[in-house]
Scaffold this active site. Sequence first.
Site, PDB file in Angstrom:
ATOM      1  N   CYS A  51       2.926   1.725   3.158  1.00 41.44           N
ATOM      2  CA  CYS A  51       4.058   0.799   3.242  1.00 41.44           C
ATOM      3  C   CYS A  51       5.221   1.307   2.400  1.00 41.44           C
ATOM      4  O   CYS A  51       6.379   1.262   2.822  1.00 41.44           O
ATOM      5  CB  CYS A  51       3.654  -0.592   2.776  1.00 41.44           C
ATOM      6  SG  CYS A  51       2.321  -1.329   3.742  1.00 41.44           S
TER       7      CYS A  51
ATOM      8  N   CYS B 119       0.835  -1.203   0.000  1.00 43.13           N
ATOM      9  CA  CYS B 119       0.000   0.000   0.000  1.00 43.13           C
ATOM     10  C   CYS B 119       0.874   1.259   0.000  1.00 43.13           C
ATOM     11  O   CYS B 119       2.084   1.206   0.182  1.00 43.13           O
ATOM     12  CB  CYS B 119      -0.929   0.006   1.213  1.00 43.13           C
ATOM     13  SG  CYS B 119      -0.070   0.179   2.794  1.00 43.13           S
TER      14      CYS B 119
END
Length: 75
Positions: free
Chosen positions: A13, A10
Amino acid sequence: MKIEILGTGCKKCKKLEENAKEAVQSLGVEATVEKVEDMKTIMEYGVMSTPGLVIDGVVKSTGKVLKAEDIKKFL
């Protein structure tokens, strides 16, 4: 030193990974930054909320994007 970023890829991240690399470069320490996207591996660390920051096998943070300055404190 081994730094692992736990997460499924994501936006948060990816940002944590960028910040970790920035912290390593800024301090000039010997470290590898590795992205871990395998859910089984993430669960083995007991991380229920990503992104997660792991340094040398020890979970340092979960569920938030730390700034490079914050990551430096763990290094």
